[in-house]
Design a protein around this motif. Structure first.
Motif, short mmCIF file in Angstrom:
data_model
loop_
_atom_site.label_atom_id
_atom_site.label_comp_id
_atom_site.label_asym_id
_atom_site.label_seq_id
_atom_site.Cartn_x
_atom_site.Cartn_y
_atom_site.Cartn_z
N THR A 1 0.84 -1.20 0.00
CA THR A 1 0.00 0.00 0.00
C THR A 1 0.87 1.25 0.00
N LYS A 2 1.90 1.24 0.86
CA LYS A 2 2.83 2.39 0.93
C LYS A 2 3.58 2.57 -0.39
N ALA A 3 4.09 1.47 -0.92
CA ALA A 3 4.90 1.54 -2.14
C ALA A 3 4.08 2.07 -3.33
N LEU A 4 2.81 1.69 -3.40
CA LEU A 4 1.98 2.14 -4.52
C LEU A 4 1.43 3.55 -4.31
N ASP A 5 1.61 4.06 -3.10
CA ASP A 5 1.12 5.40 -2.77
C ASP A 5 2.18 6.47 -3.03
N GLN A 6 3.36 6.04 -3.47
CA GLN A 6 4.46 6.98 -3.72
C GLN A 6 4.22 7.77 -5.02
N GLN A 7 4.80 8.94 -5.06
CA GLN A 7 4.72 9.78 -6.27
C GLN A 7 5.32 9.04 -7.47
N SER A 8 6.49 8.45 -7.20
CA SER A 8 7.17 7.66 -8.24
C SER A 8 7.25 6.22 -7.74
N VAL A 9 6.46 5.34 -8.33
CA VAL A 9 6.38 3.96 -7.86
C VAL A 9 7.60 3.17 -8.30
#
Length: 147
Positions: A63-71
């Protein structure tokens, strides 16, 4: 005695439904159960509990990783690969299948597909977790009833 036989029948029917009806589990779960014996009567519950803990952590990481500006799709794929492996090791077939689809979206760097896959993995994980918790409760009731 009637109660024990009824519980045994209920447990057998429920277990069968997990394999046949919706394919929540595969033969890997059966192999896991065969490793349990008198010397380690809680083996399956312990292994599955570790799977639950690991899964919760991985779902949070995803969830955190996909919520980043740049995945970072490599990082996402590594988490999904780990989740696929752990779900495979306990026989959680539908979670494993959802992870395969998720990894395909990672390969294509498809953020929308990854977000959809994350929801699907969460859904399948939640279903199998509830099913296994119910299975363990039935087994405990049977043990308490003397079966």
């Amino acid at each position: 005695m009637e109660g024990v036989l009824q519980l045994q029948s209920q447990l057998a029917d429920y277990t069968t439904s997990l394999y046949n009806e919706k394919e929540f589990l595969d033969e890997q779960f059966t192999q896991l159960q065969q490793l349990q014996d008198e010397s380690n009567p809680e083996f399956v519950v312990e292994v599955v509990s570790l799977f639950f803990e690991d899964s919760e952590r991985l779902l949070n990481e995803l969830t955190k990783a996909l919520d980043q500006q740049s995945v970072d799709f490599k990082k996402v794929d590594a988490h999904v690969h780990q989740f696929k492996g752990s779900s495979s090791s306990i026989g959680a077939q539908r979670v494993q299948n959802a992870c395969i689809s998720f990894r395909n979206n990672c390969d294509q760097q498809n953020i929308e597909g990854c977000l959809e896959s994350l929801q699907q993995v969460k859904h399948e994980y939640s279903l199998v977790k509830n099913k296994l918790e119910t299975l363990f409760k039935l087994e405990q009731r049977l043990l308490k009833a003397g079966g």
